[in-house]
Design a protein around this motif. Structure first.
Motif, PDB file in Angstrom:
ATOM      1  N   VAL A  81       0.869  -1.176   0.000  1.00 17.71           N
ATOM      2  CA  VAL A  81       0.000   0.000   0.000  1.00 17.71           C
ATOM      3  C   VAL A  81       0.904   1.223   0.000  1.00 17.71           C
ATOM      4  O   VAL A  81       2.089   1.142   0.313  1.00 17.71           O
ATOM      5  CB  VAL A  81      -0.967   0.028   1.208  1.00 17.71           C
ATOM      6  N   VAL A  82       0.334   2.352  -0.346  1.00 22.83           N
ATOM      7  CA  VAL A  82       1.119   3.574  -0.491  1.00 22.83           C
ATOM      8  C   VAL A  82       0.892   4.503   0.694  1.00 22.83           C
ATOM      9  O   VAL A  82      -0.243   4.786   1.061  1.00 22.83           O
ATOM     10  CB  VAL A  82       0.747   4.304  -1.797  1.00 22.83           C
ATOM     11  N   LEU A  83       1.986   4.957   1.286  1.00 22.44           N
ATOM     12  CA  LEU A  83       1.940   5.950   2.349  1.00 22.44           C
ATOM     13  C   LEU A  83       2.715   7.175   1.875  1.00 22.44           C
ATOM     14  O   LEU A  83       3.825   7.053   1.361  1.00 22.44           O
ATOM     15  CB  LEU A  83       2.573   5.424   3.637  1.00 22.44           C
ATOM     16  N   LEU A  84       2.125   8.340   2.050  1.00 24.62           N
ATOM     17  CA  LEU A  84       2.815   9.593   1.768  1.00 24.62           C
ATOM     18  C   LEU A  84       3.275  10.184   3.092  1.00 24.62           C
ATOM     19  O   LEU A  84       2.575  10.061   4.096  1.00 24.62           O
ATOM     20  CB  LEU A  84       1.893  10.588   1.076  1.00 24.62           C
ATOM     21  N   GLN A  85       4.420  10.841   3.082  1.00 28.58           N
ATOM     22  CA  GLN A  85       4.923  11.452   4.310  1.00 28.58           C
ATOM     23  C   GLN A  85       5.050  12.958   4.110  1.00 28.58           C
ATOM     24  O   GLN A  85       5.682  13.420   3.155  1.00 28.58           O
ATOM     25  CB  GLN A  85       6.272  10.858   4.708  1.00 28.58           C
ATOM     26  N   ALA A  86       4.471  13.717   5.032  1.00 30.06           N
ATOM     27  CA  ALA A  86       4.559  15.176   5.010  1.00 30.06           C
ATOM     28  C   ALA A  86       5.897  15.611   5.592  1.00 30.06           C
ATOM     29  O   ALA A  86       6.558  14.830   6.292  1.00 30.06           O
ATOM     30  CB  ALA A  86       3.406  15.768   5.832  1.00 30.06           C
ATOM     31  N   PRO A  87       6.310  16.839   5.324  1.00 26.29           N
ATOM     32  CA  PRO A  87       7.588  17.327   5.873  1.00 26.29           C
ATOM     33  C   PRO A  87       7.673  17.233   7.404  1.00 26.29           C
ATOM     34  O   PRO A  87       8.765  17.076   7.951  1.00 26.29           O
ATOM     35  CB  PRO A  87       7.642  18.789   5.409  1.00 26.29           C
ATOM     36  N   ASP A  88       6.519  17.299   8.083  1.00 25.35           N
ATOM     37  CA  ASP A  88       6.539  17.208   9.550  1.00 25.35           C
ATOM     38  C   ASP A  88       6.604  15.764  10.051  1.00 25.35           C
ATOM     39  O   ASP A  88       6.577  15.507  11.248  1.00 25.35           O
ATOM     40  CB  ASP A  88       5.342  17.928  10.162  1.00 25.35           C
ATOM     41  N   GLY A  89       6.675  14.778   9.118  1.00 23.85           N
ATOM     42  CA  GLY A  89       6.812  13.379   9.502  1.00 23.85           C
ATOM     43  C   GLY A  89       5.506  12.611   9.556  1.00 23.85           C
ATOM     44  O   GLY A  89       5.501  11.390   9.655  1.00 23.85           O
ATOM     45  N   ARG A  90       4.377  13.315   9.510  1.00 21.90           N
ATOM     46  CA  ARG A  90       3.079  12.619   9.527  1.00 21.90           C
ATOM     47  C   ARG A  90       2.900  11.850   8.227  1.00 21.90           C
ATOM     48  O   ARG A  90       3.308  12.299   7.167  1.00 21.90           O
ATOM     49  CB  ARG A  90       1.940  13.613   9.744  1.00 21.90           C
ATOM     50  N   LEU A 116     -14.579   1.809   3.814  1.00 18.73           N
ATOM     51  CA  LEU A 116     -13.836   2.853   4.511  1.00 18.73           C
ATOM     52  C   LEU A 116     -13.271   2.354   5.832  1.00 18.73           C
ATOM     53  O   LEU A 116     -12.119   2.647   6.169  1.00 18.73           O
ATOM     54  CB  LEU A 116     -14.724   4.079   4.749  1.00 18.73           C
ATOM     55  N   ASP A 117     -14.038   1.567   6.565  1.00 22.05           N
ATOM     56  CA  ASP A 117     -13.518   1.060   7.841  1.00 22.05           C
ATOM     57  C   ASP A 117     -12.341   0.107   7.617  1.00 22.05           C
ATOM     58  O   ASP A 117     -11.387   0.104   8.396  1.00 22.05           O
ATOM     59  CB  ASP A 117     -14.616   0.441   8.712  1.00 22.05           C
ATOM     60  N   GLN A 118     -12.352  -0.666   6.539  1.00 21.02           N
ATOM     61  CA  GLN A 118     -11.208  -1.527   6.229  1.00 21.02           C
ATOM     62  C   GLN A 118      -9.982  -0.697   5.866  1.00 21.02           C
ATOM     63  O   GLN A 118      -8.864  -1.009   6.289  1.00 21.02           O
ATOM     64  CB  GLN A 118     -11.548  -2.477   5.075  1.00 21.02           C
ATOM     65  N   ALA A 119     -10.176   0.367   5.084  1.00 22.28           N
ATOM     66  CA  ALA A 119      -9.057   1.245   4.730  1.00 22.28           C
ATOM     67  C   ALA A 119      -8.493   1.923   5.975  1.00 22.28           C
ATOM     68  O   ALA A 119      -7.278   2.013   6.145  1.00 22.28           O
ATOM     69  CB  ALA A 119      -9.511   2.293   3.713  1.00 22.28           C
ATOM     70  N   ALA A 120      -9.371   2.369   6.866  1.00 22.52           N
ATOM     71  CA  ALA A 120      -8.923   3.017   8.104  1.00 22.52           C
ATOM     72  C   ALA A 120      -8.161   2.031   8.982  1.00 22.52           C
ATOM     73  O   ALA A 120      -7.122   2.373   9.558  1.00 22.52           O
ATOM     74  CB  ALA A 120     -10.118   3.588   8.863  1.00 22.52           C
ATOM     75  N   GLU A 121      -8.647   0.801   9.061  1.00 23.26           N
ATOM     76  CA  GLU A 121      -7.958  -0.223   9.850  1.00 23.26           C
ATOM     77  C   GLU A 121      -6.558  -0.487   9.298  1.00 23.26           C
ATOM     78  O   GLU A 121      -5.587  -0.592  10.050  1.00 23.26           O
ATOM     79  CB  GLU A 121      -8.782  -1.512   9.874  1.00 23.26           C
ATOM     80  N   ALA A 122      -6.438  -0.556   7.968  1.00 19.15           N
ATOM     81  CA  ALA A 122      -5.134  -0.772   7.342  1.00 19.15           C
ATOM     82  C   ALA A 122      -4.204   0.416   7.591  1.00 19.15           C
ATOM     83  O   ALA A 122      -3.016   0.243   7.859  1.00 19.15           O
ATOM     84  CB  ALA A 122      -5.295  -1.015   5.844  1.00 19.15           C
ATOM     85  N   ALA A 123      -4.752   1.623   7.524  1.00 25.64           N
ATOM     86  CA  ALA A 123      -3.940   2.824   7.771  1.00 25.64           C
ATOM     87  C   ALA A 123      -3.389   2.816   9.191  1.00 25.64           C
ATOM     88  O   ALA A 123      -2.196   3.060   9.406  1.00 25.64           O
ATOM     89  CB  ALA A 123      -4.773   4.086   7.530  1.00 25.64           C
ATOM     90  N   VAL A 124      -4.233   2.508  10.150  1.00 21.92           N
ATOM     91  CA  VAL A 124      -3.791   2.468  11.552  1.00 21.92           C
ATOM     92  C   VAL A 124      -2.771   1.351  11.753  1.00 21.92           C
ATOM     93  O   VAL A 124      -1.756   1.532  12.425  1.00 21.92           O
ATOM     94  CB  VAL A 124      -5.006   2.330  12.492  1.00 21.92           C
ATOM     95  N   ALA A 125      -3.015   0.194  11.131  1.00 21.99           N
ATOM     96  CA  ALA A 125      -2.076  -0.933  11.257  1.00 21.99           C
ATOM     97  C   ALA A 125      -0.706  -0.594  10.670  1.00 21.99           C
ATOM     98  O   ALA A 125       0.315  -1.086  11.159  1.00 21.99           O
ATOM     99  CB  ALA A 125      -2.648  -2.174  10.580  1.00 21.99           C
ATOM    100  N   ASP A 126      -0.683   0.254   9.633  1.00 25.62           N
ATOM    101  CA  ASP A 126       0.576   0.666   9.008  1.00 25.62           C
ATOM    102  C   ASP A 126       1.151   1.928   9.664  1.00 25.62           C
ATOM    103  O   ASP A 126       2.062   2.553   9.114  1.00 25.62           O
ATOM    104  CB  ASP A 126       0.387   0.896   7.510  1.00 25.62           C
ATOM    105  N   HIS A 127       0.607   2.294  10.809  1.00 23.54           N
ATOM    106  CA  HIS A 127       1.089   3.449  11.589  1.00 23.54           C
ATOM    107  C   HIS A 127       0.957   4.767  10.838  1.00 23.54           C
ATOM    108  O   HIS A 127       1.781   5.663  11.009  1.00 23.54           O
ATOM    109  CB  HIS A 127       2.527   3.229  12.074  1.00 23.54           C
ATOM    110  N   ALA A 128      -0.076   4.870  10.007  1.00 27.34           N
ATOM    111  CA  ALA A 128      -0.355   6.132   9.321  1.00 27.34           C
ATOM    112  C   ALA A 128      -1.146   7.027  10.269  1.00 27.34           C
ATOM    113  O   ALA A 128      -1.900   6.547  11.119  1.00 27.34           O
ATOM    114  CB  ALA A 128      -1.151   5.887   8.048  1.00 27.34           C
ATOM    115  N   ASP A 129      -0.966   8.316  10.110  1.00 23.27           N
ATOM    116  CA  ASP A 129      -1.679   9.299  10.921  1.00 23.27           C
ATOM    117  C   ASP A 129      -3.009   9.690  10.300  1.00 23.27           C
ATOM    118  O   ASP A 129      -3.845  10.302  10.962  1.00 23.27           O
ATOM    119  CB  ASP A 129      -0.818  10.561  11.083  1.00 23.27           C
ATOM    120  N   ALA A 130      -3.175   9.377   9.016  1.00 20.66           N
ATOM    121  CA  ALA A 130      -4.370   9.819   8.305  1.00 20.66           C
ATOM    122  C   ALA A 130      -4.652   8.909   7.121  1.00 20.66           C
ATOM    123  O   ALA A 130      -3.791   8.141   6.681  1.00 20.66           O
ATOM    124  CB  ALA A 130      -4.177  11.250   7.816  1.00 20.66           C
ATOM    125  N   LEU A 131      -5.854   9.038   6.630  1.00 19.94           N
ATOM    126  CA  LEU A 131      -6.273   8.402   5.390  1.00 19.94           C
ATOM    127  C   LEU A 131      -6.587   9.543   4.438  1.00 19.94           C
ATOM    128  O   LEU A 131      -7.398  10.419   4.754  1.00 19.94           O
ATOM    129  CB  LEU A 131      -7.505   7.531   5.637  1.00 19.94           C
TER     130      LEU A 131
END
Length: 173
Positions: A81-90, A116-131
């Motif tokens: 899956v793809v995670l983007l990182q902001a300059p502040d690290g989020r 949406l709940d599955q996407a949110a669960e995956a985001a949290v599991a991958d230590h993302a701060d946001a979807l």
């Protein structure tokens, strides 16, 4: 010895990858408010709770080899899956409302249909701060903090009365 493979049935039969016009309309209403209307935000989240999202997966090289002519090539790859990182690290996990918005971001990404709940669960599991929904447009939305945690816990937001929202849980029956 026989080897039979069966594919799981799609949870979204007949889905052609198109965005739902009503969902796109509430995302546009949120964008038109310049991110200042909390009711428009909650309506957008509630609409997404009843829709299908596409989470992009892309190939990531895990092993690089060198060919006979000295050219580097992928020997092994994993889909990620793809995670983007902001300059502040989020970090934010991407998802899209339709194949058109996904292709505008990266035409080579493969769509995985989820709720949406599955996407949110995956985001949290991958230590993302946001979807991050529809990063490439036409109107994007960021889901984070308590709303993301509620969705990841399997809750869905509904509009109970005009302007009144509450959380519900889907119970298998």
């Amino acid at each position: 010895m026989q080897h039979e493979r069966t594919l799981a049935e799609s949870p979204f039969p007949g889905d052609d990858g198109s965005a739902t016009p009503a969902t796109r309309a509430v995302l546009a209403a949120w964008a038109e408010s310049s991110g200042s209307d909390p009711i428009a935000y909650l309506r957008a989240v509630a609409a997404l709770c009843g829709d299908r999202l596409l989470v992009p997966v892309v190939a990531t090289a895990t092993s690089i080899g060198t060919g006979a002519r000295g050219l580097a090539s992928d020997k092994e790859a994993e889909m990620s899956v793809v995670l983007l990182q902001a300059p502040d690290g989020r970090r934010a996990m991407l998802s899209f409302t339709g194949t058109d918005s996904l292709a505008a971001w990266d035409p080579a990404a493969r769509p995985v249909p989820v709720t949406l709940d599955q996407a949110a669960e995956a985001a949290v599991a991958d230590h993302a701060d946001a979807l991050l929904i529809d990063h490439a447009g036409p109107a994007s939305l960021v889901i984070e903090d308590e709303v993301l945690r509620q969705l990841a816990a399997g809750h869905r937001l509904i509009e109970v009365e005009p302007g009144e929202f509450g959380w519900t849980t889907v119970v298998a029956g």
